[in-house]
Each structure stands twice: as C-alpha cells, then as structure tokens.
Write a protein that holds these residues in place. Structure first.
Motif, PDB file in Angstrom:
ATOM      1  N   ASN A  15     -27.981  -3.914  38.184  1.00 50.28           N
ATOM      2  CA  ASN A  15     -26.646  -3.753  38.762  1.00 50.28           C
ATOM      3  C   ASN A  15     -26.206  -2.294  38.833  1.00 50.28           C
ATOM      4  O   ASN A  15     -25.189  -1.980  39.446  1.00 50.28           O
ATOM      5  N   TYR A  16     -26.959  -1.411  38.211  1.00 49.35           N
ATOM      6  CA  TYR A  16     -26.506  -0.026  38.052  1.00 49.35           C
ATOM      7  C   TYR A  16     -26.847   0.815  39.278  1.00 49.35           C
ATOM      8  O   TYR A  16     -28.010   0.871  39.696  1.00 49.35           O
ATOM      9  N   VAL A  17     -25.865   1.520  39.792  1.00 45.66           N
ATOM     10  CA  VAL A  17     -26.159   2.637  40.680  1.00 45.66           C
ATOM     11  C   VAL A  17     -26.730   3.763  39.818  1.00 45.66           C
ATOM     12  O   VAL A  17     -26.188   4.069  38.757  1.00 45.66           O
ATOM     13  N   MET A  18     -27.809   4.362  40.251  1.00 46.06           N
ATOM     14  CA  MET A  18     -28.444   5.446  39.511  1.00 46.06           C
ATOM     15  C   MET A  18     -28.449   6.712  40.359  1.00 46.06           C
ATOM     16  O   MET A  18     -28.719   6.663  41.561  1.00 46.06           O
ATOM     17  N   ILE A  47     -29.236   5.850  44.251  1.00 49.26           N
ATOM     18  CA  ILE A  47     -29.815   4.596  44.736  1.00 49.26           C
ATOM     19  C   ILE A  47     -29.000   3.437  44.188  1.00 49.26           C
ATOM     20  O   ILE A  47     -28.523   3.480  43.045  1.00 49.26           O
ATOM     21  N   ASN A  48     -28.830   2.401  45.003  1.00 46.02           N
ATOM     22  CA  ASN A  48     -28.056   1.256  44.538  1.00 46.02           C
ATOM     23  C   ASN A  48     -28.903   0.349  43.650  1.00 46.02           C
ATOM     24  O   ASN A  48     -30.084   0.585  43.439  1.00 46.02           O
ATOM     25  N   TYR A  96     -31.089  15.844  35.770  1.00 52.02           N
ATOM     26  CA  TYR A  96     -30.470  14.794  34.973  1.00 52.02           C
ATOM     27  C   TYR A  96     -30.398  13.490  35.756  1.00 52.02           C
ATOM     28  O   TYR A  96     -30.125  13.508  36.964  1.00 52.02           O
ATOM     29  N   CYS A  97     -30.601  12.391  35.072  1.00 52.58           N
ATOM     30  CA  CYS A  97     -30.252  11.118  35.695  1.00 52.58           C
ATOM     31  C   CYS A  97     -28.925  10.649  35.098  1.00 52.58           C
ATOM     32  O   CYS A  97     -28.550  11.028  33.978  1.00 52.58           O
ATOM     33  N   ALA A  98     -28.242   9.833  35.852  1.00 56.40           N
ATOM     34  CA  ALA A  98     -26.917   9.379  35.463  1.00 56.40           C
ATOM     35  C   ALA A  98     -26.655   8.007  36.049  1.00 56.40           C
ATOM     36  O   ALA A  98     -27.298   7.587  37.019  1.00 56.40           O
TER      37      ALA A  98
END
Length: 122
Positions: free
Chosen positions: A31-34, A51-52, A95-97
């Motif tokens: 479910n996470y947008v990344m 990305i969705n 960074y990823c978030a």
C-alpha cells in the motif's frame, strides 16, 4: 512505524550503472508509495523518483528521466532504483522514503532511510 534500509551505493565511473535497494518493514508494504531522494554536498534534498503501491505508476525528476528506473517487489518489501549513464553530478547520498503527505513529488514524507552514498568519478 516503518523502517527503511538502503543499500547498493558505491563508487562508479561516469557512464556506469548502479542499482540501489531499499528494504522496508511494515505489514502493508504493497500500500505504500515509495520515493527516492538525493542530497548532494552543500545542496538541499532533491526528489528523484516515486512509485505507487502496485508499481504501475511512477514519476521522475526531469533530469533523471531516461536514465533512472524505479521499481518494486512487494513480495520482498523492497524498492529499487536502477541508475544508468551516471554523471559526476549524480554524486549524492540517496535516500528512500515512504508515506508522503499529499503530492508524492513535493509532499513531505514521514519515514526515511539512513541513506547510501553514490559517488560518480569523472
């Protein structure tokens, strides 16, 4: 609470490639947008790509289009950034978030990884 751990950074020559990975905790990863961001020395944090949850919608900063590709594997709770044709100006901490508030390009993200260094030599 979501924990993010990036890996895959390193030193590469201009024109080379790197693939960054980001492993996430959390039961509902699909479910996470990344998003991926970067911060070069002396500069502010910059949006790279997002990305969705399903992986069927992406967005890129203009300077990365055609060179970078974001993807995800929900079974592995991971998101990736394939970086090709790297330039010295791509040198930064990446960074990823996740969990953006509002627009996933300009919005604030609630959870961040510790970052991974990418250095591109000329």
């Amino acid at each position: 609470q979501v924990q993010l751990v990036e890996s895959g950074g390193g030193l590469v020559q201009a024109g080379g490639s790197l693939r960054l990975s980001c492993a996430a905790s959390g039961r509902h990863f699909s479910n996470y947008v990344m998003g991926w961001f970067r911060q070069a020395p002396g500069k502010g944090r910059e949006f790279v790509a997002a990305i969705n949850g399903k992986g069927d919608s992406t967005d890129y900063a203009d300077s990365m289009k055609g060179r970078f590709t974001i993807s995800r594997d929900n079974a592995k709770r991971s998101v990736y950034l394939q970086m090709n044709s790297l330039k010295p100006e791509d040198t930064a901490v990446y960074y990823c978030a996740t969990h953006p508030r509002g627009n996933w390009v300009t919005g604030m993200y609630d959870y961040w990884g510790q970052g991974t260094q990418v250095t591109v030599s000329s």
